[in-house]
Design an enzyme around this catalytic site. Structure first.
Site, PDB file in Angstrom:
ATOM      1  N   GLU A 135      -6.890   4.959   7.385  1.00 15.91           N
ATOM      2  CA  GLU A 135      -6.601   6.380   7.095  1.00 15.91           C
ATOM      3  C   GLU A 135      -7.780   7.018   6.360  1.00 15.91           C
ATOM      4  O   GLU A 135      -8.065   8.207   6.539  1.00 15.91           O
ATOM      5  CB  GLU A 135      -5.297   6.497   6.294  1.00 15.91           C
ATOM      6  CG  GLU A 135      -4.094   6.225   7.191  1.00 15.91           C
ATOM      7  CD  GLU A 135      -2.876   5.653   6.481  1.00 15.91           C
ATOM      8  OE1 GLU A 135      -2.801   5.700   5.239  1.00 15.91           O
ATOM      9  OE2 GLU A 135      -1.984   5.141   7.196  1.00 15.91           O
TER      10      GLU A 135
ATOM     11  N   SER B 135       2.944  -2.177  10.286  1.00 12.63           N
ATOM     12  CA  SER B 135       4.382  -2.271  10.550  1.00 12.63           C
ATOM     13  C   SER B 135       4.944  -3.667  10.279  1.00 12.63           C
ATOM     14  O   SER B 135       5.887  -4.098  10.945  1.00 12.63           O
ATOM     15  CB  SER B 135       4.710  -1.814  11.983  1.00 12.63           C
ATOM     16  OG  SER B 135       4.325  -0.454  12.161  1.00 12.63           O
TER      17      SER B 135
ATOM     18  N   GLY C 213       2.096   2.287  10.637  1.00 13.87           N
ATOM     19  CA  GLY C 213       3.077   3.366  10.501  1.00 13.87           C
ATOM     20  C   GLY C 213       3.744   3.763  11.802  1.00 13.87           C
ATOM     21  O   GLY C 213       4.410   4.785  11.885  1.00 13.87           O
TER      22      GLY C 213
ATOM     23  N   ASN D 257       0.885  -1.171   0.000  1.00 13.88           N
ATOM     24  CA  ASN D 257       0.000   0.000   0.000  1.00 13.88           C
ATOM     25  C   ASN D 257       0.918   1.216   0.000  1.00 13.88           C
ATOM     26  O   ASN D 257       1.482   1.571   1.030  1.00 13.88           O
ATOM     27  CB  ASN D 257      -0.889  -0.028   1.254  1.00 13.88           C
ATOM     28  CG  ASN D 257      -1.699   1.254   1.402  1.00 13.88           C
ATOM     29  OD1 ASN D 257      -1.778   2.064   0.474  1.00 13.88           O
ATOM     30  ND2 ASN D 257      -2.293   1.439   2.575  1.00 13.88           N
TER      31      ASN D 257
ATOM     32  N   GLU E 222      -5.945  -4.778  10.242  1.00 15.37           N
ATOM     33  CA  GLU E 222      -4.924  -3.765  10.484  1.00 15.37           C
ATOM     34  C   GLU E 222      -5.238  -2.993  11.767  1.00 15.37           C
ATOM     35  O   GLU E 222      -6.034  -2.049  11.753  1.00 15.37           O
ATOM     36  CB  GLU E 222      -4.891  -2.776   9.314  1.00 15.37           C
ATOM     37  CG  GLU E 222      -4.475  -3.392   8.012  1.00 15.37           C
ATOM     38  CD  GLU E 222      -3.739  -2.395   7.139  1.00 15.37           C
ATOM     39  OE1 GLU E 222      -2.606  -2.691   6.744  1.00 15.37           O
ATOM     40  OE2 GLU E 222      -4.286  -1.306   6.875  1.00 15.37           O
TER      41      GLU E 222
ATOM     42  N   HIS F 286      -9.558   1.470   4.327  1.00 14.62           N
ATOM     43  CA  HIS F 286      -8.311   1.661   5.073  1.00 14.62           C
ATOM     44  C   HIS F 286      -8.556   2.635   6.235  1.00 14.62           C
ATOM     45  O   HIS F 286      -9.310   3.598   6.099  1.00 14.62           O
ATOM     46  CB  HIS F 286      -7.205   2.191   4.155  1.00 14.62           C
ATOM     47  CG  HIS F 286      -5.866   2.134   4.803  1.00 14.62           C
ATOM     48  ND1 HIS F 286      -5.449   3.104   5.691  1.00 14.62           N
ATOM     49  CD2 HIS F 286      -4.881   1.215   4.750  1.00 14.62           C
ATOM     50  CE1 HIS F 286      -4.253   2.763   6.141  1.00 14.62           C
ATOM     51  NE2 HIS F 286      -3.880   1.632   5.588  1.00 14.62           N
TER      52      HIS F 286
ATOM     53  N   LYS G 159       0.247   4.261  -0.368  1.00 13.29           N
ATOM     54  CA  LYS G 159      -0.351   5.487   0.218  1.00 13.29           C
ATOM     55  C   LYS G 159      -0.051   6.685  -0.695  1.00 13.29           C
ATOM     56  O   LYS G 159       0.010   6.515  -1.904  1.00 13.29           O
ATOM     57  CB  LYS G 159       0.143   5.686   1.646  1.00 13.29           C
ATOM     58  CG  LYS G 159      -0.013   4.410   2.486  1.00 13.29           C
ATOM     59  CD  LYS G 159       0.141   4.612   3.948  1.00 13.29           C
ATOM     60  CE  LYS G 159      -0.079   3.276   4.661  1.00 13.29           C
ATOM     61  NZ  LYS G 159      -0.038   3.403   6.105  1.00 13.29           N
TER      62      LYS G 159
HETATM   63  P1  PGA Z   1       2.576   0.222   7.608  1.00 10.51           P
HETATM   64  O1  PGA Z   1       1.139   0.465   6.908  1.00 10.51           O
HETATM   65  O2  PGA Z   1       3.092  -1.083   7.065  1.00 10.51           O
HETATM   66  O3  PGA Z   1       3.411   1.391   7.197  1.00 10.51           O
HETATM   67  O4  PGA Z   1       2.323   0.164   9.077  1.00 10.51           O
HETATM   68  C1  PGA Z   1       0.261  -0.593   6.694  1.00 10.51           C
HETATM   69  C2  PGA Z   1      -0.998  -0.070   6.053  1.00 10.51           C
HETATM   70  O5  PGA Z   1      -1.430   1.038   6.396  1.00 10.51           O
HETATM   71  O6  PGA Z   1      -1.600  -0.730   5.194  1.00 10.51           O
END
Ligand code: PGA
Length: 255
Positions: free
Chosen positions: A100, A216, A176, A13, A170, A98, A15
């Protein structure tokens, strides 16, 4: 549990990272890094990069996905992108729900459901994200919350369409932050998701559905997370922007 029935899916992803020009370089590095994968490899990129990514990934084992999709087929929705527009570009996957999007763009379980339905009806595979915040984990409602998110996201999704649904667990507190869920925590919630899928669609579909962990995940912790019986892959943010790290996660999923 029968993990043998499910081929792992490792999805990046990206982003809001990489211009289309920058993406060319990353994809050039990713192609050799994942070429021997014994799992499904997907990169979900910003809309502006999709055409480039589809072109670059032709003839490789990398599939291309988008990071969001609108639920209407067309119309007066300035700034939005429909599922048919993605399909027309050659995109095969799309992330819905997601955290976010939920946190910063007012997505609700209902809009996640509408987007998921629209994606599936257009023939896309939907990577549907669910997961609890830190406060919700501390309140002890993780399982209830994730059950609820999963059930609402899948309203009116047919048993036939479930072959094109991936659920990504998630935990919001792990995204993140460098703070990964333990493999036990990931397994516990991924198993709970599979249980809900069984209640909704029966054992056979539940056992066939890919349930990913995301938050992460990196080259160092992927193997341990993916060793769990109900963790069938990963949705990878930060580490998907580095070809060596992404390649290592793909290799871990291919073991
Ligand atoms: P990350 O993000 O691996 O940077 O924690 C995962 C995601 O948001 O899909």
């Amino acid at each position: 549990m029968n993990k043998a029935k499910r081929k792992p899916v490792i999805a990046g992803n990206w982003k809001m990272n990489k211009t289309a020009t920058e993406a060319v370089e990353l994809i050039d590095a990713l192609i050799p890094a994942v070429k021997d994968a014994d799992c499904t490899v997907v990169i979900c990129t910003p809309f502006t990069t999709l055409a480039t990514a589809v072109e670059k990934c032709k003839g490789t084992n990398i599939c291309v996905g988008a990071e969001n999709v609108h639920f209407e087929k067309s119309g007066a929705y300035t700034g939005e992108i429909s599922a048919d527009m993605l399909v027309d570009l050659g995109v095969k996957y799309v992330i819905t729900g997601h955290s976010e999007r939920r946190q910063y763009f007012a997505e609700t379980d209902e809009t996640v459901n509408k987007r998921t339905k629209a994606a599936l009806e257009a023939g896309l595979t939907a990577i549907v994200c669910v997961g609890e915040s830190l406060a919700q984990r501390e309140q002890g409602v993780t399982e209830e919350l994730v059950r609820l998110q999963t059930k609402i996201a899948l309203q009116n999704v047919t048993a036939e369409e479930m072959s094109r649904v991936i659920i990504a667990y998630e935990p919001v507190w792990a995204i993140g932050t460098g703070r990964t869920a333990t493999s036990e925590q990931a397994e516990e919630v991924c198993a709970a998701i599979r249980k809900v899928l069984g209640e909704l669609y029966g054992e056979e579909i539940a056992e066939a559905t890919v349930v990913q962990y995301g938050g992460s995940m990196n080259a160092a912790n992927a193997e341990e997370l993916l060793s769990k019986p109900n963790v069938d892959g990963g949705l990878i943010g930060g580490a998907s922007l580095k070809a060596d790290a992404f390649g290592a996660i793909v290799a871990a999923a291919s073991k």
